[in-house]
Enzyme design. Structure first.
Site, short mmCIF file in Angstrom:
data_model
loop_
_atom_site.label_atom_id
_atom_site.label_comp_id
_atom_site.label_asym_id
_atom_site.label_seq_id
_atom_site.Cartn_x
_atom_site.Cartn_y
_atom_site.Cartn_z
N HIS A 38 0.85 -1.20 0.00
CA HIS A 38 0.00 0.00 0.00
C HIS A 38 0.89 1.25 0.00
O HIS A 38 0.66 2.18 -0.79
CB HIS A 38 -0.92 -0.01 1.21
N ASP A 93 6.34 22.42 -26.06
CA ASP A 93 6.33 21.05 -25.52
C ASP A 93 7.38 21.00 -24.42
O ASP A 93 7.98 22.02 -24.08
CB ASP A 93 6.65 20.03 -26.62
N TRP A 144 7.09 -0.19 3.88
CA TRP A 144 7.51 0.53 2.67
C TRP A 144 8.92 1.11 2.84
O TRP A 144 9.60 1.40 1.87
CB TRP A 144 6.51 1.63 2.29
N SER A 190 12.75 6.68 -13.96
CA SER A 190 11.69 7.46 -14.59
C SER A 190 11.57 8.84 -13.94
O SER A 190 11.48 9.86 -14.63
CB SER A 190 10.38 6.68 -14.48
N SER A 191 11.61 8.86 -12.60
CA SER A 191 11.48 10.14 -11.90
C SER A 191 12.63 11.07 -12.24
O SER A 191 12.44 12.28 -12.42
CB SER A 191 11.49 9.93 -10.39
N HIS A 194 13.07 11.95 3.76
CA HIS A 194 12.48 13.22 4.16
C HIS A 194 12.27 14.18 2.98
O HIS A 194 11.17 14.68 2.80
CB HIS A 194 13.19 13.90 5.33
N GLU A 204 11.72 13.32 0.13
CA GLU A 204 10.61 12.68 -0.60
C GLU A 204 9.25 13.22 -0.15
O GLU A 204 8.36 13.43 -0.97
CB GLU A 204 10.68 11.16 -0.39
N TYR A 239 8.61 16.14 0.77
CA TYR A 239 8.42 17.46 0.14
C TYR A 239 8.23 17.32 -1.36
O TYR A 239 7.58 18.15 -1.99
CB TYR A 239 9.56 18.41 0.51
N SER A 298 -1.62 27.35 -4.72
CA SER A 298 -1.29 28.76 -4.91
C SER A 298 -1.80 29.29 -6.24
O SER A 298 -1.89 30.51 -6.42
CB SER A 298 0.24 28.96 -4.85
N HIS A 341 14.98 12.73 12.23
CA HIS A 341 13.82 12.82 13.12
C HIS A 341 12.93 11.59 12.98
O HIS A 341 12.02 11.40 13.77
CB HIS A 341 13.02 14.11 12.88
N HIS A 342 13.19 10.76 11.96
CA HIS A 342 12.47 9.49 11.85
C HIS A 342 13.12 8.42 12.70
O HIS A 342 12.67 7.29 12.73
CB HIS A 342 12.45 9.03 10.40
N THR A 366 6.69 26.75 6.41
CA THR A 366 5.38 26.15 6.14
C THR A 366 4.29 27.06 6.67
O THR A 366 3.25 27.27 6.01
CB THR A 366 5.28 24.76 6.79
N LYS A 395 3.58 29.94 4.38
CA LYS A 395 2.71 29.61 3.25
C LYS A 395 1.24 29.68 3.64
O LYS A 395 0.42 30.27 2.93
CB LYS A 395 3.04 28.21 2.75
N ARG A 447 1.74 0.76 15.08
CA ARG A 447 1.30 0.63 13.70
C ARG A 447 1.76 -0.73 13.15
O ARG A 447 2.51 -1.44 13.80
CB ARG A 447 1.87 1.77 12.86
CU LIG Z 1 10.86 13.51 7.75
#
Ligand SMILES: [Cu+2]
Ligand SMILES: [Cu+2]
Lengths: 379, 526
Positions: free
Chosen positions: B78, B107, B143, B170-171, B254, B256, B258, B269, B303-304, B329, B332, B451
């Site tokens: 998932h 293009d 994941w 690809s990315s 991390h 990722e 963002y 925006s 921080h993870h 943040t 914004k 979890r």
């Molecule tokens: Cu993080």
């Protein structure tokens, strides 16, 4: 933390959910009732943060919803044209920084306190196994005690065949016992993959990392039974390796230690002797059921490819010394962990005898504790 | 402006191949954008089915629907499917459609590489989803694929590793294309600081992608060699360190998050000023805030990992740095609210979604700040609180913004107005069911539910039942969106070139639907 605690106490009135939490009942809306100083600090800090965030949230969205309601085109609102204001931008950058500094201050003190594991009264090493916990009392009263602690909830309750008990999934066969009011230093490591030793009421969560030792500490202020779970995904039965800690008075603790010592002395005498085949098979079946069956399955067929079958296995039908070596020391880069630390010589001898004479395996060979002892000394 | 000269091949093949070949060989940014969007929606539905199976198992304590091994495969897949298959490709789809239209380019800069970036994805998806059917099933290591658990996995893990390699490739190609397009192909007169914010946020996101996707590829390659080629990067017995995997993974992980939220900020925006009929408040500060978030995202990864047992100094540094992200943040959110203030607001579906985004995403922002406080994080790490937090930022954040963008630009893509009534129904159902699903998870996590577990202690029963009901409601609500898009593609009220009266930008100067080729003559921006 005086201020934080006071604010925390006053918001209990504001947050009806938290107030509804009855004393002693399991936590439902908030962090569990803390029983150590550290857990208390965390609890209060969380309440303080929640209040600050709620105030800002209500402020910001009060403004937004005011605009949503009053500055609608359908109400005839005409758009203004302002779109820049350096003063405002600086203000809403600097003010949040100041608020954050206020939050960081108490958190810093708690981080430093959590890391101070010096001058412990008792040191216990916890080892994570797939999927149970092993405990060694390393230093302090009770030094030398070892126990293996696995889930005691019956399988029928999990599969819906029986009504679920009060402590469903939070109960073990051999709980950890510690004295009240004493600083307990926990050393954490693991045997196979990463686990995490977590008792919410103590405010301790420390990963158990294979090959490394990390530490944490707690000093429980109240006698009682406290429960937690393995918190790091560790494979199939991650949900089924709980932690149960009994915090008892000094006298009860001394009695528990004495009782344990007596049992251990009896067991040691038992180890050395020659065992009969029947004895080995009975003991072996029991050890296999609690230690091995989770992966290799009760029918010996395993769960390939990760967990190979033992029925008909080359290793089990081969040389005794080879199998003893694998059980004691594990197999690197596979799920087979070393069990030399968790199991006694007699346990290893019994379980190997059992696997060599069960299912389709009929070697007729018995393995004696002395042979296991020899296998330990080899490496 | 040499790069704007149209590819001569393009004219030969103009409308020539039809049917399947048109889609296989297309180099047209609109075709490729459409394919990205369809692909990501299919992946979104398959990831959703996995989520609903997870929730069905958690409806009651005990094991009823799936066994623990398969449950772990579902949570793992998932996550992988939603992150790499749904959210990221959806944003690339938006970039493909909109960036050339918004900067007045004919293009994307590398039109054929663009085709290749997309067509790498279906094989990767087949590898990933196909891994359910190999011996041992899909990877069940979460994941995040933490070693040594991921080293223990069966063949499904190797499938996942190769799928990640391909999707990463690809990315990276997609990101290079976006950077070059934005830097070189803007219409004359469109200075960087005049660019629509969606282009700015994507430009910064593309740099993040180029920087961190190779890091992820490296991490999973090390797992691959630990599994099969006798290395010991993450095995202590061979001199490695399991925690090093986490450092490398989160150095990717991390930024990722963002990568998945900055383009969402960009979409919102665009939409807020259009429906407030007022220019975006603090355009420059929005650009700077986006850039600061991106830079900070590289220095907060651990921080993870507060529960791994870092030294106090490490914990303090990562705590302070993480808290700092709240500042840009916050800027914004304040800017969006200031844009709405004294505007002339109307709430068509795009605006409803954008407003809903600000409200619900901010809840996720606040719980993120609470998670940043190291001692609190140690209590709630790996609990349902974290699950609630990241679904507030990824579902109520990224996904809601994607829906906002879809309703906003569907008239341009299809030439028809999406149904106002269904769009609003979709919004309200999603908003209510989203909160019914994920809000109780905060309580579950605080009270101590870990979890990634298929079964739980009895005090967690009622909130889990509630979350499951919400999840099924949320899942079914997404079928409304499918209905809206199908209806809109088939017909409906014709859309004007500029269907939203407050909208600004070059994309609204071309007819609706946007012709196959646009801006062959670069427009002049004053
Ligand atoms: Cu993080
Ligand atoms: Cu575990």
């Amino acid at each position: 933390m005086g201020l934080a605690a006071r604010i925390a106490a006053s918001t209990l009135l504001l947050v009806p959910a938290a107030a509804a939490q009855a004393q002693g009942a399991p936590a439902r809306y908030n962090l569990q009732t803390p029983v150590t100083g550290l857990a208390e600090q965390i609890h209060d800090m969380h309440t303080l943060m929640l209040v600050i965030c709620l105030v800002i949230f209500v402020g910001v969205f009060g403004v937004m919803f005011w605009a949503v309601i009053h500055h609608r085109r359908s109400r005839g609102a005409v758009a203004a044209n302002f779109h820049e204001n350096t003063t405002v931008e600086i203000a809403w950058t600097v003010i949040p920084v100041l608020i954050l500094l206020g939050m960081a201050w108490p958190a810093t003190k708690t981080v430093i306190a959590m890391k101070d594991t010096s001058e412990a009264d008792l040191t216990i090493k916890a080892t994570g196994y797939q999927w149970k916990w092993g405990y060694d009392y390393l230093q302090g009263e009770g030094e030398g005690i070892r126990l293996l602690s696995s889930l005691s909830t019956p399988r029928e309750q999990i599969e819906g065949g029986a009504a679920k008990g009060e402590n469903y999934l939070l109960e073990v066969d051999n709980p950890v016992v510690v004295p009240v009011g004493k600083k307990v230093r926990m050393l954490l490591t693991a045997n196979d993959v990463i686990h995490s030793w977590w008792v919410p009421a103590f405010g301790v969560k420390q990963d158990a990392i294979p090959g490394f030792i990390r530490d944490g500490w707690f000093r429980a202020d109240k006698e009682g039974v406290y429960r937690g779970n393995c918190a790091e995904l560790c494979g199939r039965d991650h949900a089924f390796m709980p932690i149960e800690v009994h915090v008892v008075s000094a006298e009860k603790y001394a009695a528990w230690v004495a009782e344990h010592r007596e049992k251990a002395a009896g067991a040691a005498a038992d180890e050395a002797r020659e065992w009969s085949m029947a004895e080995l098979m009975t003991r072996g079946e029991q050890v296999f059921g609690t230690i091995c069956a989770a992966c290799h399955q009760a029918n010996g067929k395993g769960l390939p490819p990760t967990f190979p079958p033992l029925d008909g296995s080359q290793v089990v039908l081969g040389d005794k010394a080879g199998q003893i070596d694998i059980v004691l020391h594990g197999r690197p880069n596979t799920a087979m962990a070393p069990f030399g630390g968790a199991l006694s010589d007699a346990d290893v001898a019994a379980v190997i005898t059992y696997t060599r004479n069960s299912w389709g395996n009929h070697t007729g060979e018995a393995v004696q504790p002395a042979e296991v002892k020899a296998g330990r000394n080899k490496s | 402006m040499a790069a704007v000269i149209p590819d001569p091949l393009d004219h030969h093949h103009h409308h020539a191949p039809s049917g399947l070949m048109r889609w296989l060989t297309t180099t047209n940014h609109k075709d490729i954008g459409t394919m990205y969007l369809i692909f990501s929606f299919v992946m979104f539905l398959s990831g959703g089915v996995m989520a609903l199976t997870i929730r069905a198992e958690l409806f009651q304590p005990g094991l009823q629907v799936v066994q623990p091994e398969f449950f772990n495969q579902l949570t793992t897949m998932h996550g992988l499917v939603m992150v790499f298959g749904a959210i990221m490709p959806a944003f690339v789809g938006f970039a493909n459609w909109q960036i050339p239209l918004m900067i007045g380019a004919s293009d994307m800069a590398f039109a054929r590489m663009n085709n290749w970036s997309f067509w790498l994805l279906p094989p990767a998806a087949i590898l990933l989803l196909g891994s359910f059917f190999v011996p041992g099933g899909a990877t069940a290591a979460g994941w995040t694929l933490y070693a040594p658990l991921s080293v223990q996995m069966g063949m499904g893990m190797d499938f996942a590793i190769f799928a990640i390699h391909i999707m990463g490739l690809s990315s990276i190609m997609g990101a290079i294309n976006i950077v070059v397009t934005i830097l070189n192909m803007r219409a004359p007169g469109m200075a960087m600081m005049k660019m629509p914010l969606f282009c700015w946020t994507w430009l910064i996101t593309a740099y993040l992608l180029i920087a961190v996707m190779p890091v992820l590829a490296g991490a999973v390659t090390m797992i691959l060699t630990d599994r099969h080629f006798g290395t010991s990067f993450f095995n202590a017995a061979g001199g490695g360190d399991p925690v090093m995997y986490q450092h490398i993974f989160w150095f990717f992980g991390h930024p990722e998050v963002y990568i998945m939220i900055l383009p969402a900020f960009g979409i919102v925006s665009q939409i807020i000023p259009a429906f407030a009929r007022k220019p975006l408040f603090g355009y420059a500060s929005m650009v700077y805030a986006t850039a600061s978030i991106a830079i900070l995202s590289f220095v907060v990864w651990a921080h993870h990992m507060f529960a791994t047992g870092m030294p106090a100094v490490g914990q303090l540094y990562f705590m302070y740095a993480t808290m700092l992200i709240a500042v840009p943040t916050g800027v914004k959110v304040f800017n969006w609210v200031a844009t709405m203030w004294r505007g002339s607001l109307s709430f068509e579906p795009p605006m409803l979604w954008a407003t809903g985004f600000i409200f619900v995403f901010t809840i996720g922002g606040f719980t993120g700040l609470i998670c940043a406080i190291a001692p609190i994080d140690i209590q709630i790490h790996d609990t349902y609180y974290v699950v609630a937090h990241f679904h507030y930022v990824l579902v109520a954040g990224s996904l809601f913004a994607l829906f906002a963008g879809a309703y906003y630009w569907l008239p341009k893509w299809t030439g028809h107005m999406p149904s106002d009534r269904l769009g609003k129904l979709h919004f309200w159902c999603s908003l209510v069911f989203f909160n019914v699903t994920f809000f109780p998870m905060h309580f579950l996590g605080l009270a101590g539910m870990p979890r990634r577990i298929p079964d739980y202690a009895l005090q967690f029963t009622d909130f889990n039942a509630l979350a499951t009901i919400g999840a099924f409601g949320f899942g079914l609500s997404q079928l409304i969106f499918l209905a809206v898009v199908v209806k809109c593609a088939r017909g409906g009220k014709p859309a004007a070139a500029k269907p939203w009266d407050g909208a600004e930008g070059l994309e609204w100067t071309v007819p609706s639907p946007a012709p196959y080729h646009t801006f062959e003559e670069a427009p002049l921006v004053k």
